[in-house]
Design an enzyme around this catalytic site. Structure first.
Site, PDB file in Angstrom:
ATOM      1  N   HIS A 264     -11.239  -4.380   9.239  1.00  0.00           N
ATOM      2  CA  HIS A 264     -11.821  -4.248   7.894  1.00  0.00           C
ATOM      3  C   HIS A 264     -13.151  -3.504   7.932  1.00  0.00           C
ATOM      4  O   HIS A 264     -13.990  -3.713   7.053  1.00  0.00           O
ATOM      5  CB  HIS A 264     -12.067  -5.631   7.266  1.00  0.00           C
ATOM      6  CG  HIS A 264     -10.845  -6.368   6.839  1.00  0.00           C
ATOM      7  ND1 HIS A 264      -9.978  -6.963   7.716  1.00  0.00           N
ATOM      8  CD2 HIS A 264     -10.329  -6.595   5.595  1.00  0.00           C
ATOM      9  CE1 HIS A 264      -8.993  -7.554   7.038  1.00  0.00           C
ATOM     10  NE2 HIS A 264      -9.178  -7.345   5.768  1.00  0.00           N
TER      11      HIS A 264
ATOM     12  N   GLU B 130       0.801  -1.229   0.000  1.00  0.00           N
ATOM     13  CA  GLU B 130       0.000   0.000   0.000  1.00  0.00           C
ATOM     14  C   GLU B 130       0.832   1.278   0.000  1.00  0.00           C
ATOM     15  O   GLU B 130       0.427   2.286  -0.580  1.00  0.00           O
ATOM     16  CB  GLU B 130      -0.979   0.019   1.175  1.00  0.00           C
ATOM     17  CG  GLU B 130      -2.206  -0.866   0.971  1.00  0.00           C
ATOM     18  CD  GLU B 130      -1.965  -2.330   1.288  1.00  0.00           C
ATOM     19  OE1 GLU B 130      -0.864  -2.655   1.770  1.00  0.00           O
ATOM     20  OE2 GLU B 130      -2.869  -3.152   1.040  1.00  0.00           O
TER      21      GLU B 130
HETATM   22  C1  LIG Z   1      -2.454  -4.465   4.320  1.00  0.00           C
HETATM   23  C2  LIG Z   1      -3.448  -5.298   3.612  1.00  0.00           C
HETATM   24  N1  LIG Z   1      -3.576  -5.182   2.281  1.00  0.00           N
HETATM   25  C3  LIG Z   1      -4.480  -5.903   1.610  1.00  0.00           C
HETATM   26  C4  LIG Z   1      -5.301  -6.781   2.260  1.00  0.00           C
HETATM   27  C5  LIG Z   1      -6.365  -7.563   1.516  1.00  0.00           C
HETATM   28  N2  LIG Z   1      -5.953  -8.942   1.382  1.00  0.00           N
HETATM   29  C6  LIG Z   1      -6.320  -9.876   2.288  1.00  0.00           C
HETATM   30  S1  LIG Z   1      -5.611 -11.353   1.999  1.00  0.00           S
HETATM   31  C7  LIG Z   1      -4.833 -10.765   0.629  1.00  0.00           C
HETATM   32  C8  LIG Z   1      -3.949 -11.658  -0.167  1.00  0.00           C
HETATM   33  C9  LIG Z   1      -2.848 -12.191   0.640  1.00  0.00           C
HETATM   34  O1  LIG Z   1      -2.022 -12.973  -0.146  1.00  0.00           O
HETATM   35  P1  LIG Z   1      -0.983 -13.941   0.507  1.00  0.00           P
HETATM   36  O2  LIG Z   1      -0.120 -13.195   1.440  1.00  0.00           O
HETATM   37  O3  LIG Z   1      -0.302 -14.651  -0.590  1.00  0.00           O
HETATM   38  O4  LIG Z   1      -1.848 -14.935   1.377  1.00  0.00           O
HETATM   39  P2  LIG Z   1      -2.957 -15.988   0.886  1.00  0.00           P
HETATM   40  O5  LIG Z   1      -4.262 -15.273   0.890  1.00  0.00           O
HETATM   41  O6  LIG Z   1      -2.574 -16.455  -0.462  1.00  0.00           O
HETATM   42  O7  LIG Z   1      -2.914 -17.061   1.902  1.00  0.00           O
HETATM   43  C10 LIG Z   1      -5.111  -9.423   0.433  1.00  0.00           C
HETATM   44  C11 LIG Z   1      -4.600  -8.599  -0.678  1.00  0.00           C
HETATM   45  C12 LIG Z   1      -5.153  -6.875   3.656  1.00  0.00           C
HETATM   46  N3  LIG Z   1      -5.934  -7.662   4.376  1.00  0.00           N
HETATM   47  N4  LIG Z   1      -4.214  -6.141   4.297  1.00  0.00           N
END
Ligand SMILES: Cc1ncc(C[n+]2csc(CCOP(=O)(O)OP(=O)(O)O)c2C)c(N)n1
Ligand SMILES: Cc1ncc(C[n+]2csc(CCOP(=O)(O)OP(=O)(O)O)c2C)c(N)n1
Ligand SMILES: [Mg+2]
Ligand SMILES: [Mg+2]
Lengths: 319, 323, 319, 323
Positions: free
Chosen positions: D129, D60
C-alpha cells in the site's frame, strides 16, 4: 462431527483471546501508539475460531487484511503478533510487515494479505503442494464478501474445483466491503450460491455460531482430505468496528450494529458451555484472567522490544 | 557437446532439472501433451506425466499464484505464461505476492519459482503478443530477471533460475527458439548476474540483450569492415546486473551504445545508461546512445513490424554518430 | 420471437459469408500469404450470426481472438477486413492491428481482442455508456469456454449484474481452449450454470442452430434493453479447424470432429429454408455466387492495396 | 485565489469538470458517499448523485476496463484505484486495452480516461500500500503520466488530464494531500508535458517529482546555506517529459541530481539520467546522481519506513558528492 469438551473450551478461549487482543489494539490505536492501518475482527471471532479448531499445524491457511483473528485461531503467538503490530524487531516479521503481513509458516499460516483476493491463488499453490507431496494437509482460504467479486478469487474457486484440490474456501460475509454493502456489490444474496458455478458444495452458516462454523468447515475439511475437492462455506457475520480503526462508519446504521452485537458469538458460546456444565462460572473467570494476562504479556513484550534499525532494510529481499 | 536450438536447450534444461529434483514441476496453459505454444515443454508430459506437467485453465493470476504458493510450500515450480504480454492480468501475484513475501514476512518465506515467458516481435503477432517487458520486471525488488540470447546461455541460465531460491522471471525470445549453437549434453549452470562478452572490441561498447545480441554482433561485423572495433556485452541477467563487466568495457572503449527491443522510454537501457552516467561518466568520451523500438505498440503489418524491431543498421548508425 | 423471412435469409447469407471468407483465409494462410496468427471460426458461424441478427448498428459487440465471424455478422466490410488481415494500409486498422485487432466503431464493433477475457471489462464500459447516455443500445460480449475461467470475465459478469447493465454475454463453448478440453478447465458441464452465481438468467442453446441462438439472444437483448439487466447465453458448438491455422489438433479425435461436421449449421439452415420455401435451390446458388464474388472482390482489394510505410509507425499512438 | 490543500484542489478540479461537462463521471471503490479512501471525492456524490459518482465492487480490472470501454464510447471517466499498488490486478486493461486501442485500431478509437491513484510511503501502510510505480506507466506507449507536487499543479493538471483525449494516469502522493498552497478558485489548465522550475539555481539541477519536490526544496535551502545554489525542476508529467527544460537547466548548472521515491533500479530517474547522458552529456561536469528508495519492498516499521523514503540529507549529500 460434534467437538469434544476440550475442543469446546479451546474454541471459547480462542474467541476470547481474539477479542481481548483486539480490544487492546483498539485502545492502542486510539492512543496513537500503533502505526499504519488496523482492521479489527471484533464480532467475527466465531468464523476464524470455528474454521481453525479442527485443523492441525500441518494444515494451512491464507488470510486477509483483517487477519488477526485467523492468526490467533491458527495458534499464532500473541507476543510475536503484538510486537509486529508495534513495528518491533522481535515481531513475526522483524517489523517489516505489520498488521497486514503476518505469517508463521511453522503453524501453516501463509500470511495475511493486503491485496483483496490475493490469498486465493496462493491457497491454490499451497493446496497443490499438499497434493503433490501427498501430505494430506488441507488449506483453508479466508476471504470476504467484497473479495468474492475479485477475479483472482473466482479463478481460485474454479481451478481448485477443476483440479480437486484439498482446499476449503471460507467466506466471511460481514455485509460490507469498506462502505459498500453486499447488495451493491453483487446481485446474489448468498455467496455460497457461487459454489455451484464451480460444481463444489456451498453452504451458508451462521457465522456468529462457532459450533455451526466448526461443523461445516470440519465436514468440508474431511471432504478435502479425502480427495473429494474444495468446498465453499459462507459464514454470515458482522464487523463491529469500522473498516479500519478511524472509520466513522457513516454508511451503516446503529440499529444494524446493535442487532448484531446482540448476537455476539462469545457470550453465546459461554452460555452454552455454562448450561451444559462444560464450564463453571469460575472457569470462565479464570480463562478471562489468564488471557488478559497473555495480552498484557504480549504488550509488555512488544513495548520492551527494540525497533528495527535502518541497516536491516536491505535484508530479507533475496534468499 | 552438440548443436542444439535455443528451444531444445530450454527443453533439455527442464528435463534434466525434473529428473534431478522431483520438487520441480511445470505449470501453464497447454504445456502438457500439446508441448507449449512454442514447443518448449515438448515431450515432458510423456516422460513425467500430468502430475508434474500441469495444464491449467486460462487463468494467469492463478498460474502465478499457484506457483508462488507452491514455492513457498517447498516445491520448485516452473510456470509458463504463453506470452509475456499476458502478465498484465497476473502482475499482482508476481510483484505483490511472490516477490514481496520473503521481505514482508521478515525473511521467513523462500519462493523458488521460475516464470518463463516468451517475448518479442517478429512473427506478426501484433500489439498484444509481441512486447518486451523486462523493464517492468527489473523494477521489482525481490525478483531476478534473466534474458538469454544463445542456446548455451539458455540452458545454463534456466538451470540456475530453477535452482535459485528466489522468484526468477525468465524471458525467452520467440525469434531465438530456432537459433542453433553448441550446447553441452550434461547439466551445467551459469551464474545469474554474470555478463558475457560476446565479442571483444576496443572502440565502442554495445550492451545488448536477447535477440539484439545477434543484431549487435552483425552490426559489429559491419563496423569492423569500417575499422571500428566494437565490444558486445550481453548482461544475460538484468537483475542482478553485472555492472562491473559493463563498466570495465566502457572504461576500455570510452563509448556506450545500448540495444534492446523494448521501447526505449523508461526501458531497460535507461537503467544501464543511468548506471554508467553515475559510475562511469569519466570513462565516456561521447554521448551514450540507446537503440530501441520506437515509442508505439507493436504493429502487425510486416513492413511496420520490421521497422519497429531495431536492426543492424540502427545499431551501426548509432555507433557511427559517436565513432 | 421468430424471425421474418428477410432476417432468415440474411442469417443464411451471413453464415455463408463467414464460411467463404474464412475458407479463403485458410487457403491463403496455407499458401504462406497471411502473416501472424489466424484463428478461424469455421463451424461456429451460427453463434455470431444468430447473436447479431437482431442487433442494430447502435448496439455494440466486443469480440475475441477468433473474431472474423463476429465482425462479419455485425456488418463488417469484407474488403477492409481482408486488407487488414493482409496487413495493408487500406485495411480497417491501416495494417496496424491484423486479424486479432479489428474494430469498426461505426458499426458498434468495439474490437477483436488478443487477450482472452479482455473483452468483458470493456463491454461493461460500453454498456455503462449506453445506460449513462440513455441510448437504449445493448452490448453483446462474446467469450469462449476457456475465457469463462479468466478472472476478468467473471468480474464482468458480476458487475454487469450488480449494476443491471444492458449487456448480453454470449459464451461460445466450442469445447476447447487451445488443447484444453472443457472438462479439464472447469468442473461444471454447462457454463450457463455460472449465471446463477451472479443472479442472471443462464440459458444453454444449440450453438449450431442459428435460430436457437437468435431466439435466445433476442430474448436476452430485449431484457437488457428494458433495463432488466444482463443474461448469459451458452452456445454449444465446435471449431472445425485447429486453434490457429497450423495447429495439428492432436488433442482431439477425428470422430468428434466428424460428429460435429455432421451438424454443420449452414446446410442445416439451408434445408430449413428450402423446405419451408423461403428459398429455392437457385436462390441458394445465387447467394453463394454473390458471396463468392464479394470474397473475391475483397481479396482483389487487399492484394491491390499498398502496404503501410514505416513513417506511419508513430501515428495513432496518441490522439 | 485562496489557500487550499492538495486534496481540496483535486476535489475542486473534479467538481468543476463535472459541472462543465456531463460526460465526466467518477468510478471506483468507495468513491461515493464514503468520499474515497483518502477523501478526494468527498461531497461529489451528494452533488452529482450515484449516476455520476459510482461505487464499484472490489474489481479493479472491471473498473479500469469499464473506464476504457466507456471512454471509447464517448464518455470521460475518471477512475480511482484506492492505491496504485492495486494496479497489478488491472494492468492488462490499462496497458493492453486502454492504451493500445487507438493504435491497434488504426487511429479509430479515442480513449479519454483518467486513472487517479495515490502513491507513496509514509503512513505505515507497508509493502502493498505504499509503492511508487510511475516507471511502469512511463514505459507504456499511448499513456500519459502525470505526477503533481503542489495543490496548484494538482488542480490544473487534473483538469488537463480529464480533458485530454488519451488515457492519463494521475499519480497523487498520500503525504501531499494535506499540503496547502495558493489555488485559484476558477478552473484552469496546465499543459501536460511542461516542467516547472520550482526554484532557480546555478550550481546543480535537482530534478524531483511528487513528494520529493518538497524534499528537494528543503535540501536546496540547506545547500544554499553552504553556498551551493540548486535549481529544482519538477517535470510534473513524466510522459510527455519536458526534456527541453531539464536539458536547459543542466546546461546552465552542469550537474544533475534526480530524486524520486520509487526504487532507483529501472526507476523513473533512469530515464531522465539516460536522456541527459544521450542529449546533454557535454553539459555535465560531474557524474549524475540518483536519490531514490533502496531496492526493497516498502517496510512497515516507522524507523525502517523513514529510512526507506529519501530524505533531505540524502539529496543534500548526493549533491555534495559532486559540488
Ligand atoms: C485489490 C485491492 N482492492 C482494494 C483494496 C482496498 N480494500 C482493503 S479491504 C477492502 C474491503 C474488503 O472487503 P471484504 O472482502 O468484504 O473484507 P472485510 O474488510 O469486510 O473483512 C478494500 C476495498 C485492497 N486492499 N486490495
Ligand atoms: C490472457 C491470455 N491468456 C492466454 C492466451 C492464449 N490463448 C489465446 S486463445 C486461447 C484459448 C481460448 O479459448 P476459448 O476462450 O475457449 O476460445 P476459443 O479459442 O476456443 O474460441 C488461449 C489460451 C491469451 N491470448 N490471452
Ligand atoms: Mg466484508
Ligand atoms: Mg473454446
Amino acid at each position: 462431527m460434534s467437538p469434544d469438551k476440550k475442543t469446546l473450551v479451546k474454541m471459547y478461549e480462542t474467541m476470547s483471546r481474539i477479542r481481548l487482543f483486539e480490544t487492546k489494539l483498539q485502545e492502542f490505536f486510539a492512543a496513537g501508539r500503533i502505526p499504519g492501518f488496523v482492521h479489527l475482527y471484533i464480532g467475527e471471532e466465531a468464523v476464524a475460531t470455528g474454521a481453525c479448531a479442527g485443523l492441525t499445524n500441518a494444515d494451512k491457511i491464507t488470510s486477509t487484511h483483517r487477519g488477526h483473528g485467523h492468526l490467533i485461531a491458527k495458534g499464532g503467538d500473541l507476543k510475536l503478533m503484538m510486537a509486529e503490530i508495534f513495528g518491533r524487531k522481535t515481531g513475526y516479521c522483524k517489523g517489516k510487515g505489520g498488521s497486514m503481513h503476518i505469517a508463521d509458516f511453522d503453524l501453516g499460516i501463509l500470511g495475511a494479505n493486503g491485496i483483496v483476493g490475493g490469498g486465493g491463488p496462493l491457497a491454490l499453490g499451497s493446496a497443490l503442494a499438499s497434493k503433490y507431496s501427498k501430505t494430506n494437509a488441507v488449506t483453508v482460504c479466508f476471504f470476504g464478501d467484497g473479495a468474492s467479486n475479485q477475479g483472482t478469487t473466482q479463478e481460485a474457486l474454479n481451478m481448485a474445483s477443476a483440479w480437486k484440490l484439498p482446499l476449503v474456501f471460507v467466506n466471511e460475509n460481514n455485509g460490507y466491503g469498506i462502505s459498500c454493502p453486499q447488495c451493491k456489490s453483487m446481485a446474489v444474496t448468498d455467496i455460497a450460491d457461487r459454489a455451484a458455478a464451480y460444481d463444489m458444495p456451498g453452504v451458508v452458516v451462521d457465522g456468529n455460531d462457532v459450533l455451526a462454523v466448526f461443523e461445516a468447515v470440519t465436514e468440508a475439511v474431511k471432504r478435502a482430505r479425502h480427495g473429494e475437492g474444495p468446498s465453499l462455506i459462507e459464514c454470515k457475520t458482522y464487523r463491529w468496528r469500522g473498516h479500519f480503526e478511524g472509520d466513522a462508519c457513516t454508511y451503516r446504521c446503529d440499529e444494524e450494529l446493535k442487532e448484531w452485537m446482540a448476537k455476539d458469538p462469545i457470550p453465546r458460546m459461554e452460555e452454552k458451555l455454562l448450561e451444559s456444565g462444560v464450564l463453571k462460572k469460575k472457569d470462565v473467570e479464570a480463562i478471562r484472567a489468564r488471557i488478559e494476562q497473555e495480552v498484557k504479556d504480549a504488550v509488555d513484550f512488544a513495548e520492551g522490544s527494540p525497533l528495527p534499525s535502518p541497516a536491516e532494510l536491505l535484508e530479507d529481499v533475496y534468499a | 557437446m552438440s548443436k542444439k536450438t535455443y528451444l531444445q536447450a530450454l527443453n533439455e534444461a527442464l528435463r534434466q532439472e525434473m529428473e534431478r529434483d522431483d520438487k520441480v514441476f511445470i505449470i501453464g496453459e497447454d504445456v502438457g501433451r500439446f508441448g507449449g505454444c512454442f514447443g518448449v515443454t515438448q515431450g515432458l508430459f510423456t516422460q513425467f506425466g500430468e502430475g508434474r506437467v500441469m495444464d491449467t485453465p486460462i487463468t494467469e493470476s492463478a498460474i502465478v499464484g499457484t506457483a508462488a504458493g507452491a514455492a513457498a510450500s517447498g516445491l520448485r515450480p516452473v510456470a509458463e505464461l504463453m506470452f509475456v504480454d499476458f502478465i498484465g492480468v497476473a502482475m499482482d501475484q508476481l510483484f505483490n505476492q511472490a516477490c514481496k513475501m520473503r521481505f514482508m514476512f521478515g525473511g521467513k518465506a523462500k519462493v523458488p519459482m521460475t516464470l518463463r515467458m516468451p517475448q518479442g516481435a517478429g512473427i506478426g503477432a501484433a500489439a498484444q503478443h509481441s512486447q518486451s517487458l523486462e523493464a517492468w520486471f527489473m523494477h521489482i525488488p525481490g525478483l531476478k530477471v534473466v534474458i538469454p540470447s544463445t542456446p548455451y546461455d539458455a540452458k545454463g541460465l534456466l538451470i540456475s533460475a530453477i535452482r535459485d531460491d528466489n522468484p526468477v522471471v525468465f524471458l525467452e525470445h520467440k525469434l531465438l527458439y530456432g537459433v542453433e549453437g553448441e550446447v553441452p549434453d550434461e547439466s551445467y549452470t551459469i551464474d545469474l548476474g554474470k555478463a558475457d562478452v560476446k565479442r571483444e572490441g576496443a572502440d565502442v561498447t554495445i550492451v545488448a540483450t536477447s535477440l539484439m545480441v545477434h543484431t549487435a554482433l552483425a552490426a559489429a561485423e559491419k563496423l569492423a569492415a569500417e575499422g571500428i572495433s566494437a565490444e558486445v556485452v550481453d548482461p544475460r541477467s538484468l537483475q542482478p546486473l553485472d555492472k562491473a563487466t559493463i563498466l570495465a568495457s566502457v572504461e576500455k572503449t570510452h563509448a556506450l551504445v545500448i540495444a534492446h527491443e523494448a521501447v526505449g522510454f523508461a526501458g531497460p537501457g535507461a537503467e544501464i545508461a543511468a548506471m554508467v552516467a553515475e559510475e562511469g561518466l569519466e570513462f565516456l568520451d561521447a554521448p551514450i546512445r540507446r537503440v530501441a523500438a520506437p515509442f508505439c505498440p507493436v504493429p502487425f503489418s510486416p513492413p511496420l513490424e520490421q521497422a519497429y524491431i531495431p536492426g543492424v543498421d540502427d545499431i551501426f548508425n548509432a555507433v557511427k554518430t559517436i565513432r
